[in-house]
Design a protein around this motif. Structure first.
Motif, PDB file in Angstrom:
ATOM      1  N   TYR A  32       0.844  -1.201   0.000  1.00  0.00           N
ATOM      2  CA  TYR A  32       0.000   0.000   0.000  1.00  0.00           C
ATOM      3  C   TYR A  32       0.872   1.241   0.000  1.00  0.00           C
ATOM      4  O   TYR A  32       1.647   1.465   0.935  1.00  0.00           O
ATOM      5  CB  TYR A  32      -0.905   0.021   1.239  1.00  0.00           C
ATOM      6  CG  TYR A  32      -1.873  -1.136   1.257  1.00  0.00           C
ATOM      7  CD1 TYR A  32      -2.849  -1.249   0.272  1.00  0.00           C
ATOM      8  CD2 TYR A  32      -1.800  -2.110   2.245  1.00  0.00           C
ATOM      9  CE1 TYR A  32      -3.734  -2.316   0.269  1.00  0.00           C
ATOM     10  CE2 TYR A  32      -2.681  -3.186   2.247  1.00  0.00           C
ATOM     11  CZ  TYR A  32      -3.640  -3.277   1.252  1.00  0.00           C
ATOM     12  OH  TYR A  32      -4.506  -4.333   1.249  1.00  0.00           O
ATOM     13  N   ALA A  56      21.190  13.871  -3.550  1.00  0.00           N
ATOM     14  CA  ALA A  56      22.335  13.137  -4.118  1.00  0.00           C
ATOM     15  C   ALA A  56      22.385  11.697  -3.617  1.00  0.00           C
ATOM     16  O   ALA A  56      22.587  11.463  -2.432  1.00  0.00           O
ATOM     17  CB  ALA A  56      23.622  13.853  -3.742  1.00  0.00           C
ATOM     18  N   ARG A  58      23.863   7.572  -4.361  1.00  0.00           N
ATOM     19  CA  ARG A  58      24.754   6.632  -5.046  1.00  0.00           C
ATOM     20  C   ARG A  58      24.464   5.261  -4.453  1.00  0.00           C
ATOM     21  O   ARG A  58      23.915   5.164  -3.342  1.00  0.00           O
ATOM     22  CB  ARG A  58      26.225   7.009  -4.833  1.00  0.00           C
ATOM     23  CG  ARG A  58      26.628   7.128  -3.378  1.00  0.00           C
ATOM     24  CD  ARG A  58      28.081   7.507  -3.183  1.00  0.00           C
ATOM     25  NE  ARG A  58      28.400   8.848  -3.649  1.00  0.00           N
ATOM     26  CZ  ARG A  58      29.641   9.348  -3.651  1.00  0.00           C
ATOM     27  NH1 ARG A  58      30.648   8.626  -3.222  1.00  0.00           N
ATOM     28  NH2 ARG A  58      29.875  10.562  -4.073  1.00  0.00           N
ATOM     29  N   GLU A 338      20.360  21.173  -1.945  1.00  0.00           N
ATOM     30  CA  GLU A 338      19.612  20.586  -0.823  1.00  0.00           C
ATOM     31  C   GLU A 338      19.604  21.546   0.365  1.00  0.00           C
ATOM     32  O   GLU A 338      20.660  21.945   0.852  1.00  0.00           O
ATOM     33  CB  GLU A 338      20.263  19.270  -0.393  1.00  0.00           C
ATOM     34  CG  GLU A 338      20.323  18.241  -1.503  1.00  0.00           C
ATOM     35  CD  GLU A 338      21.079  16.975  -1.122  1.00  0.00           C
ATOM     36  OE1 GLU A 338      21.252  16.111  -1.989  1.00  0.00           O
ATOM     37  OE2 GLU A 338      21.514  16.856   0.045  1.00  0.00           O
ATOM     38  N   ALA A 385      13.433  13.069   5.513  1.00  0.00           N
ATOM     39  CA  ALA A 385      14.686  12.773   4.806  1.00  0.00           C
ATOM     40  C   ALA A 385      15.705  12.096   5.727  1.00  0.00           C
ATOM     41  O   ALA A 385      16.380  11.151   5.323  1.00  0.00           O
ATOM     42  CB  ALA A 385      15.265  14.054   4.213  1.00  0.00           C
ATOM     43  N   ARG A 415      13.971   3.080   6.934  1.00  0.00           N
ATOM     44  CA  ARG A 415      14.759   4.142   7.569  1.00  0.00           C
ATOM     45  C   ARG A 415      13.952   4.933   8.600  1.00  0.00           C
ATOM     46  O   ARG A 415      14.370   5.131   9.725  1.00  0.00           O
ATOM     47  CB  ARG A 415      15.238   5.069   6.450  1.00  0.00           C
ATOM     48  CG  ARG A 415      15.956   6.326   6.882  1.00  0.00           C
ATOM     49  CD  ARG A 415      16.936   6.646   5.817  1.00  0.00           C
ATOM     50  NE  ARG A 415      17.275   8.020   5.628  1.00  0.00           N
ATOM     51  CZ  ARG A 415      18.473   8.381   5.136  1.00  0.00           C
ATOM     52  NH1 ARG A 415      19.371   7.495   4.851  1.00  0.00           N
ATOM     53  NH2 ARG A 415      18.745   9.641   4.924  1.00  0.00           N
TER      54      ARG A 415
HETATM   55  C1  LIG Z   1      19.163  13.402   0.369  1.00  0.00           C
HETATM   56  C2  LIG Z   1      19.285  11.929   0.542  1.00  0.00           C
HETATM   57  C3  LIG Z   1      20.391  11.285   0.034  1.00  0.00           C
HETATM   58  C4  LIG Z   1      20.522   9.910   0.174  1.00  0.00           C
HETATM   59  N1  LIG Z   1      21.601   9.284  -0.370  1.00  0.00           N
HETATM   60  C5  LIG Z   1      21.681   7.949  -0.345  1.00  0.00           C
HETATM   61  C6  LIG Z   1      22.736   7.278  -1.013  1.00  0.00           C
HETATM   62  O1  LIG Z   1      23.612   7.901  -1.604  1.00  0.00           O
HETATM   63  N2  LIG Z   1      22.754   5.914  -0.984  1.00  0.00           N
HETATM   64  C7  LIG Z   1      21.788   5.194  -0.332  1.00  0.00           C
HETATM   65  O2  LIG Z   1      21.848   3.969  -0.347  1.00  0.00           O
HETATM   66  N3  LIG Z   1      20.783   5.812   0.329  1.00  0.00           N
HETATM   67  C8  LIG Z   1      20.700   7.162   0.334  1.00  0.00           C
HETATM   68  N4  LIG Z   1      19.666   7.801   0.968  1.00  0.00           N
HETATM   69  C9  LIG Z   1      18.747   7.015   1.786  1.00  0.00           C
HETATM   70  C10 LIG Z   1      17.588   6.404   1.030  1.00  0.00           C
HETATM   71  O3  LIG Z   1      16.983   7.298   0.159  1.00  0.00           O
HETATM   72  C11 LIG Z   1      16.607   5.959   2.120  1.00  0.00           C
HETATM   73  O4  LIG Z   1      17.255   5.004   2.894  1.00  0.00           O
HETATM   74  C12 LIG Z   1      15.363   5.369   1.568  1.00  0.00           C
HETATM   75  O5  LIG Z   1      14.632   6.270   0.787  1.00  0.00           O
HETATM   76  C13 LIG Z   1      14.478   4.944   2.738  1.00  0.00           C
HETATM   77  O6  LIG Z   1      13.477   4.109   2.227  1.00  0.00           O
HETATM   78  P1  LIG Z   1      12.186   3.769   3.079  1.00  0.00           P
HETATM   79  O7  LIG Z   1      11.337   2.921   2.251  1.00  0.00           O
HETATM   80  O8  LIG Z   1      12.618   3.291   4.411  1.00  0.00           O
HETATM   81  O9  LIG Z   1      11.480   5.194   3.325  1.00  0.00           O
HETATM   82  P2  LIG Z   1      10.946   6.260   2.281  1.00  0.00           P
HETATM   83  O10 LIG Z   1      11.856   6.392   1.135  1.00  0.00           O
HETATM   84  O11 LIG Z   1      10.649   7.467   3.102  1.00  0.00           O
HETATM   85  O12 LIG Z   1       9.591   5.627   1.765  1.00  0.00           O
HETATM   86  C14 LIG Z   1       8.429   5.577   2.551  1.00  0.00           C
HETATM   87  C15 LIG Z   1       7.244   5.342   1.623  1.00  0.00           C
HETATM   88  O13 LIG Z   1       6.066   5.212   2.416  1.00  0.00           O
HETATM   89  C16 LIG Z   1       5.033   5.990   1.831  1.00  0.00           C
HETATM   90  N5  LIG Z   1       4.081   6.394   2.878  1.00  0.00           N
HETATM   91  C17 LIG Z   1       4.241   7.325   3.846  1.00  0.00           C
HETATM   92  N6  LIG Z   1       3.129   7.416   4.598  1.00  0.00           N
HETATM   93  C18 LIG Z   1       2.260   6.506   4.113  1.00  0.00           C
HETATM   94  C19 LIG Z   1       0.941   6.101   4.490  1.00  0.00           C
HETATM   95  N7  LIG Z   1       0.297   6.668   5.514  1.00  0.00           N
HETATM   96  N8  LIG Z   1       0.345   5.111   3.777  1.00  0.00           N
HETATM   97  C20 LIG Z   1       0.983   4.505   2.726  1.00  0.00           C
HETATM   98  N9  LIG Z   1       2.223   4.867   2.329  1.00  0.00           N
HETATM   99  C21 LIG Z   1       2.859   5.845   3.016  1.00  0.00           C
HETATM  100  C22 LIG Z   1       5.763   7.177   1.219  1.00  0.00           C
HETATM  101  O14 LIG Z   1       4.966   7.809   0.214  1.00  0.00           O
HETATM  102  C23 LIG Z   1       7.012   6.510   0.671  1.00  0.00           C
HETATM  103  O15 LIG Z   1       6.825   6.026  -0.638  1.00  0.00           O
HETATM  104  C24 LIG Z   1      19.520   9.176   0.873  1.00  0.00           C
HETATM  105  C25 LIG Z   1      18.405   9.839   1.390  1.00  0.00           C
HETATM  106  C26 LIG Z   1      18.282  11.200   1.233  1.00  0.00           C
HETATM  107  C27 LIG Z   1      17.075  11.890   1.783  1.00  0.00           C
END
Ligand SMILES: Cc1cc2nc3c(=O)[nH]c(=O)nc-3n(C[C@H](O)[C@H](O)[C@H](O)COP(=O)(O)OP(=O)(O)OC[C@H]3O[C@@H](n4cnc5c(N)ncnc54)[C@H](O)[C@@H]3O)c2cc1C
Length: 441
Positions: A32, A56, A58, A338, A385, A415
């Motif tokens: 979802y 950014a 990688r 950023e 973020a 995360r």
């Molecule tokens: C600026 C930046 C640079 C980065 N650089 C790197 C890098 O170089 N290398 C690397 O490996 N990682 C990097 N990361 C980390 C990486 O982007 C994150 O670890 C990753 O996005 C986390 O994934 P996630 O699924 O845990 O959370 P998120 O990416 O936050 O995804 C959460 C998802 O849940 C959804 N959601 C939220 N609330 C609800 C709800 N109520 N119902 C249904 N869905 C919902 C959101 O829409 C989203 O799609 C970086 C992050 C940032 C911000």
């Protein structure tokens, strides 16, 4: 409502990697996702013919098993990139991560002597209680104050003595002081290794990784525009998930990747008051992204440029083209700035135009640009973020996570959900582990 054995909440990398391993195990699951796209904070966006990531990114080659998996998913679309990064301080560019041979070339003798003196006075054996102590121990006062403490304070929004050593992500390696001595005494610096500027990156942006995961999972298993509004529990189990405020769905196993604070707020019945009090003390840092598509071949040769000083509203400038030439049309480039901020900060609420005038003015102090060169300008908001890892965060987060662990049919990964400074390779690993736990008990 379609039925499934496993309900994955959130279609970011954590939800998708879990779905990927669930599919490999032929499990029956649905994801979802609140938004119209998957990938969360790890997406590639597009403006006209320009591609750029949500900040950014990688792919870190830290876990050999995961690297093999990602190579398999992307094939020839996973590029090996060599690109340096630099830090801009008092009108000069320095190699980043800091390298002694570069500092020796660019700093005056008095400052170099101070750095050497700092090193003699610091001890790596001291127990470090916060990030400030860690940075001072690894680099000494002169370097830490110039390049690390100010930058970290700007990025995380907290004084560095209030930040946990965990924000370094174990990446503060210190400097090669043997090389420093060789450079200053003998004048023969050893050439730096280029490992830090060598990394994997997908041909059309980091978003190719979530897209490939999505392709493998199959779109029919992903429910877009399905926002999880409530988590209803009874007798130590999550019984129902409420979607888009009014659609109830019965659940058997739930994998939750939503931000920890949000999960606490949408639980029904509500968790004990003392846990709510903890939720109010943990914070996520947002990013506001300013994107400029420019009618100009290049801004700089760097993968990223870092800005520790307060005179610049942004902490980092990233130029996608220096990671993959496919990110911008020939002869043109795109840059992404950023700006870290909290929900209540001016930068989060500022209009696009007001932000443009602040950012453009600061950018021109780095390099003169002509407004005629702007093809497109747009800003984006990236909530959640970074989890702000304050000193003592482990205990607070531990209480919240333990509370969720009491639900026998719910697993946390991600995360924001685990409130850890995790990266893509970590999420592949934790997705795989969660699925193994479900399959093998
Ligand atoms: C600026 C930046 C640079 C980065 N650089 C790197 C890098 O170089 N290398 C690397 O490996 N990682 C990097 N990361 C980390 C990486 O982007 C994150 O670890 C990753 O996005 C986390 O994934 P996630 O699924 O845990 O959370 P998120 O990416 O936050 O995804 C959460 C998802 O849940 C959804 N959601 C939220 N609330 C609800 C709800 N109520 N119902 C249904 N869905 C919902 C959101 O829409 C989203 O799609 C970086 C992050 C940032 C911000």
């Amino acid at each position: 409502m379609e039925t499934a054995d496993i309900h994955i909440l959130g279609g970011g990398p954590a939800g998708l990697t879990t779905g990927y391993y669930a599919k490999k195990q032929s499990l029956n699951f649905l994801i979802y996702e609140a938004g119209a796209n998957v990938g969360g904070n790890c997406r590639t966006l597009q403006l006209d013919k320009f591609l750029f990531d949500t900040g950014a990114h990688r792919f870190h080659d830290k876990d050999p098993v995961v690297t093999v998996e990602v190579k398999h998913l992307l094939g020839d679309d996973l590029l090996r990139v060599e690109a340096p990064s630099e830090i801009f301080y008092q009108d000069k560019f320095y190699r980043f991560p800091l390298i002694m041979s570069d500092l020796v070339k660019k700093l005056d003798t008095k400052t170099l002597l101070k750095i050497g003196w700092d090193k003699l006075r610091t001890s790596n054996r001291k127990q470090e209680h916060n990030f400030k102590e860690l940075a001072l121990n690894k680099y000494g006062k002169t370097l830490a104050e110039r390049f690390l403490l100010n930058y970290s304070e700007k990025l995380w929004g907290y004084p560095t003595d209030k930040l946990s050593t965990a924000i370094s992500g174990n990446r503060l390696k210190g400097l090669d002081f043997r090389n420093f001595l060789r450079s200053t005494v003998l004048g023969t610096p050893k050439s730096p290794t280029h490992l830090d500027g060598s990394f994997y990156y997908p041909k059309h942006g980091i978003g190719m990784i979530p897209d490939k995961l999505c392709e493998f999972i199959g779109n029919e298993r992903i429910k877009y525009n399905h926002k999880v509004s409530r988590l209803i529990h009874k007798n130590g189990r999550i019984e129902k998930v409420v979607l888009n405020a009014n659609v109830e769905t019965q659940v058997s196993t739930v994998i939750n990747t939503l931000p920890l604070t949000l999960s606490m707020q949408i639980l029904e019945p509500a968790p004990p008051q003392e846990l709510h009090a903890i939720v109010n003390t943990i914070k996520y840092r947002n990013l506001r992204l300013c994107v400029y598509c420019l009618n100009k071949d290049s801004f700089s040769p760097n993968a990223s440029l870092y800005f520790p000083s307060d005179e610049f509203p942004f902490t980092r400038l990233y130029e996608p083209k220096n990671r993959s030439p496919y990110m911008a049309p020939e002869g043109q480039t795109v840059i992404v700035l950023e700006i870290p901020c909290f929900n209540e900060d001016t930068f989060w609420k500022m209009s696009e135009e007001a932000l443009h005038s602040k950012v453009w003015e600061a950018l021109n102090r780095v390099k003169l640009l002509n407004t005629d060169e702007i093809i497109h300008y747009q800003t984006y908001k990236l909530p959640f973020a970074y989890p702000v890892l304050e000193v003592g965060f482990e205990e607070k987060v531990g209480h919240l996570v333990s509370y969720f662990e009491q639900f026998e049919n719910m697993y946390l990964t991600g995360r924001s959900s685990l409130f850890q400074y995790l990266h893509l390779h970590d999420l592949f690993k934790s997705g795989r582990e969660v699925v193994e736990q479900i399959v093998h008990g």
